[in-house]
Design an enzyme around this catalytic site. Structure first.
Site, mmCIF file in Angstrom:
data_model
loop_
_atom_site.group_PDB
_atom_site.id
_atom_site.type_symbol
_atom_site.label_atom_id
_atom_site.label_comp_id
_atom_site.label_asym_id
_atom_site.label_seq_id
_atom_site.Cartn_x
_atom_site.Cartn_y
_atom_site.Cartn_z
ATOM 1 N N LYS A 135 0.857 -1.188 0.000
ATOM 2 C CA LYS A 135 0.000 0.000 0.000
ATOM 3 C C LYS A 135 0.897 1.242 0.000
ATOM 4 C CE LYS A 135 -4.020 1.698 2.680
ATOM 5 N NZ LYS A 135 -4.886 1.395 3.850
ATOM 6 N N MET A 186 -6.584 8.026 3.213
ATOM 7 C CA MET A 186 -6.901 6.633 3.568
ATOM 8 C C MET A 186 -8.043 6.509 4.570
ATOM 9 S SD MET A 186 -2.982 5.280 3.800
ATOM 10 C CE MET A 186 -2.732 6.151 5.340
ATOM 11 N N SER A 212 -9.599 1.352 2.419
ATOM 12 C CA SER A 212 -8.642 2.200 1.753
ATOM 13 C C SER A 212 -7.491 1.437 1.089
ATOM 14 C CB SER A 212 -8.071 3.188 2.757
ATOM 15 O OG SER A 212 -7.300 2.539 3.737
ATOM 16 N N ILE A 233 -8.154 0.493 9.729
ATOM 17 C CA ILE A 233 -8.597 1.142 10.965
ATOM 18 C C ILE A 233 -10.114 1.119 11.077
ATOM 19 C CG2 ILE A 233 -8.689 3.504 10.065
ATOM 20 C CD1 ILE A 233 -7.555 4.460 12.764
ATOM 21 N N GLY A 234 -10.795 0.785 9.955
ATOM 22 C CA GLY A 234 -12.261 0.704 9.995
ATOM 23 C C GLY A 234 -12.769 -0.361 9.031
ATOM 24 N N GLY A 235 -11.804 -1.071 8.402
ATOM 25 C CA GLY A 235 -12.159 -2.103 7.422
ATOM 26 C C GLY A 235 -11.254 -2.071 6.200
ATOM 27 N N SER A 236 -10.201 -1.300 6.245
ATOM 28 C CA SER A 236 -9.427 -0.987 5.037
ATOM 29 C C SER A 236 -8.638 -2.138 4.434
ATOM 30 C CB SER A 236 -8.500 0.199 5.300
ATOM 31 O OG SER A 236 -9.239 1.397 5.372
#
Lengths: 558, 558
Positions: A135, A186, A212, A233-236
């Protein structure tokens, strides 16, 4: 800073960056024309026909198999690197998944590795000659880590600020050749920026690749790489893994070193982003996870707790019990996802395992709201400030993830501390409940794992991320659980029909229900999240294997 | 809230609480008169003569020996409990070290344990019948956890909010009998509050017992308990351990569960308080630390990382290398402490180990300033608000630790995030430097441990805490290292003379230099900090043993 202070319009800087990527692709790999999304929705299938047979053979393999062949002299690092660079060049042209392209460097390292092998008759390490994608945020010498910001372009990193993880992989022989696209900052579940535009889903180009870590998902989905690293951090890690139908591990906090990896809100201490591997093959993820954990990264990163790699003590033949959460009581997943849940359940039962229904002990809406409040703690100030440096606008997807507000004051430290306290409380309730399921199973243990939809849809159309939620993924960031996105099936428009009898229970549920379009989603992958408690990555991977094997067994029987 | 809104003056509430403690002591244990500090500076020595021989034998033992005797039926839980309760009752009257006294409950549990032993012929667990003292903040059913605030008195906790650590210990047979004093809010290195007044040093009553786990240090120093638990965010386990000359472990963050333990700034996420055992005997600390780590506390506390207990692989006969930091370049420790450093160095060299001089790679003043800025993030607002509820004034010692400011706005979340980033940066620099010491040693390893003064003085007089600093202890909170306070010697006014030739390098150094008074400090314990990197508690304990054994060997030779 106002627009007139900015010397060069951001559009020009972005265009130059995009061109520099194409300039780094050998001319013979430049496509004369890009087929339309309608002509070629699935990049992976297309390239399997388009590319030379020997390259398809290499890119259709696995990391472990390639490493084995290289170690036996049956393949060279250069062969392998060329196959992936070539394929990636084409994937990028069809999807815009690369943020940095540096094939020359990859070929140079591959050559050095081949020389080493020729001289010593052995590999330099277990990743000798294996191309790995990263990434954009992983710092590498001489390259940007712009994370989607125009303002951070053309600021190459020095050697001493290279990502520790990259160094661990590189020292074992891994070859880096591209960094992949992210949404600006992101902070979104889609991949769009003013630099690279929109990254398409490589399995269904009409749809989003997720985010992201969208460039990673897209590239690995099309086998431009077999293994890469995203962050979550939330599903990335999970959203792009789900949307492209690959495996993706979201480990617990700091299980994999984040040192010298560029990040948004890099010092926000209440809920942190984690690094996770994404791959076509589950065994490759198991292998790389073990390799990293055993690399003594904790000596090089103060944040990594020295938790050893722990083999799961259960035998593959042991009876397991899975909690199954068909939906989260707020948003009903689309029909193919409900079918995947049933498929998984049936396969597990047939394989002799047990399943129990999972009733969340905490409202998942409360968990989502906490995550959004943490993401939105400064009302997008850091992102707005960084965008202002170049004059670019902030993408609406970032604002959506951060609770929908941009501008205005940051919350106070007292409110931030309350968020930390609330997160800890939710974790306690969830953990205690997990332990209490011992009374629900016949194994003598609490449930071994939890199975959940990865997301309420299998993807979405460009621009639609703000209309959906990250509830299915974000809850496990709040809980800090170990999660493996596990491919189950693909959308089949003939089976996965619209459920006209479903009565939505709220506005978001209604929107999601009406969003389902069998024709549009046809052929898009369907995955599920396999969840184990905090710092139980080994167990989560074991459970993902169990499910994968049960599905295979079920298919074979049919 | 203003004074007129408060129904009962805080002084009355405090007096009632103090009286209730005395009421909980059997009448026959109430002293008719309390000897003066001049008559009896050393409570421990005094009680060894004052108390019955059999009780002195028990309180002079160790946890491991007592547990062994109880398991063989040579002692009963009731005998042991009575001996410690009796001694503690006297220590309290001479020092004011108890915040809660509940001997009845202890006797009741001891009786139950004795009945269990009589019935089954075995102990209930490895702590069967062992009295353990707890700092006031550990929640126990039916008792306050007032942490020095008048406003939190008379608010007993329910069973379901009991400290998880207390439950782990209690389930193994430990007997709780007192909770010990803390300074209001526990944000000070001394122990004073409007409830309990001033807690005196039990080895030299003219001086401070330290803080914030001052009641623990005092009680264990006088052998009112052999083992107890304190907490440490800036030195709060180590300062009282040092001032009373006992062993105290400051583990890294979350190595021991803090769940359901009342705290100030309980959700502040940047630098957290940790729980550590304090004891007369190092083997007892090793034993209890291993026991706790192996209790699977991580299943009961989301914050505890599942790091297993790891035996140190070095053999006791292996040559080790210690870094020695005689001083921190800002404040020269008092003469007895410099002598302790020399004593330790000589003993280690004689035992065949290696020592190298330690030059801090980061200014310890910068580390202290960061710690103070974190403690002072809200300019004492939480403490001021809590004090306002009862009308009590906030003690000046708390204000001193928090950077000397009370009132005014809290810092912003952005500033708080910068603190988190700065801490991580310092940790990286320190860790990297530690690894780099491999080139300085002849062992093939970096230094095994670091030896540092525990504090610049061996204690201080009531009221003087704000004139000193916590630099020697706070630096290791910023770094999150594992530290064992290790007793070395005692101040000897005949040897430890004032160094008239020393030229102080700054105002604080000058004050500290002039603060030394051989007559006042005579007989006060002198300790050193034995430091290992983050999450290396096992190693730190091993190194403390190495030093302790080297000192014994050295003494025997003399």
């Amino acid at each position: 800073m106002t627009a007139k202070d900015i010397a060069v319009p951001y559009q020009e800087i972005a265009a130059a960056k995009r061109q520099s990527l194409l300039d780094n692709i050998p001319k013979e790999w430049i496509l004369e024309s890009i087929p339309s999304e309608k002509e070629v929705p699935n990049v992976c299938e297309y390239l399997d026909k388009f590319l030379p047979e020997e390259e398809v053979a290499i890119t259709s393999s696995t990391v472990l198999k390639l490493a084995d062949k290289i170690s036996k002299g049956e393949l060279t690092a250069s062969n392998v690197t060329k196959a992936f660079c070539h394929r990636t060049a084409l994937v990028h042209q069809m999807t815009s998944c690369c943020a940095e392209i540096f094939f020359d460097r990859a070929f140079h390292k591959a050559k050095e590795l081949d020389e080493y092998y020729a001289k010593y008759g052995k590999t330099i390490g277990p990743l000798h000659g294996i191309p790995i994608s990263l990434k954009d945020q992983f710092n590498l010498e001489g390259l940007d880590s712009a994370i989607g910001y125009i303002s951070l372009l053309n600021k190459p990193f020095p050697k001493e600020q290279e990502s520790v993880l990259a160094d661990i992989l590189s020292s074992a022989g891994a070859i880096f050749f591209v960094k992949t696209t992210v949404p600006t900052a992101m902070m979104a579940g889609d991949t769009v920026s003013n630099i690279y535009g929109y990254t398409k889903n490589s399995i269904n180009r009409k749809l989003s690749c997720g985010g992201s870590s969208g460039g990673e998902g897209c590239l690995i989905g099309a086998r431009g790489a077999l293994l890469g690293f995203g962050t979550d951090i939330g599903g990335s890690v999970r959203i792009p893994s789900a949307f492209q139908g690959i495996y993706g591990l979201r480990p617990s906090s700091h299980r994999i070193t984040y040192r010298n990896v560029t990040n948004s809100y890099c010092n926000q201490p209440v809920m942190v982003s984690v690094i996770g591997p994404m791959a076509q093959d589950l065994e490759d993820i198991k292998f790389i996870f073990k390799f990293i954990v055993e690399s003594k990264q904790y000596l090089r990163d103060p944040k990594v707790p020295p938790i050893p790699y722990r083999e799961v003590s259960l035998k593959p033949t042991d009876k397991l019990c899975f909690g199954i959460m068909k939906w989260n009581k707020y948003i009903m997943p689309h029909p193919p996802i409900l079918r995947a849940i049933e498929t998984a359940k049936t396969a597990l039962l047939k394989a002799g395992h047990e399943v129990v229904e999972w009733e969340p002990p905490v409202s998942h809406l409360d968990l989502l709201n906490l995550a959004s409040a943490i993401f939105g703690a400064d009302n997008c100030k850091e992102m707005l400030n960084e965008c202002a440096k170049s004059g670019e606008p902030l993408i609406k997807e970032d604002i959506a993830l951060c609770g929908g507000k941009a501008g205005g004051p940051s919350i106070s430290i007292e409110e931030h501390w309350e968020q930390a306290g609330l997160r800890y409380k939710y974790q306690q309730i969830y953990d205690d409940f997990w332990l209490s399921t011992k009374t629900l199973t016949t194994t003598g243990r609490p449930i071994d794992g939890l199975i959940s939809p990865s997301w309420e849809t299998c993807s979405f159309k460009s621009g639609d991320f703000p209309k959906l939620t990250t509830m299915y993924t974000s809850v496990f960031n709040v809980l800090d659980y170990s999660v493996v996105v596990t491919p189950i099936t693909k959308v089949d428009k003939k089976i996965d029909l619209i459920n006209n009898s479903y009565k939505p229970i709220n506005e978001m549920d209604k929107f999601t229900h009406e969003y389902y379009d069998p024709e549009l989603f046809d052929g898009t992958p369907v995955t599920l999240q396999v969840v184990a408690p905090r710092y139980q990555e080994e167990k989560a991977l074991f459970l993902s294997s169990t499910l994968t094997n049960a599905l295979k067994l079920n298919l074979e029987e049919k």
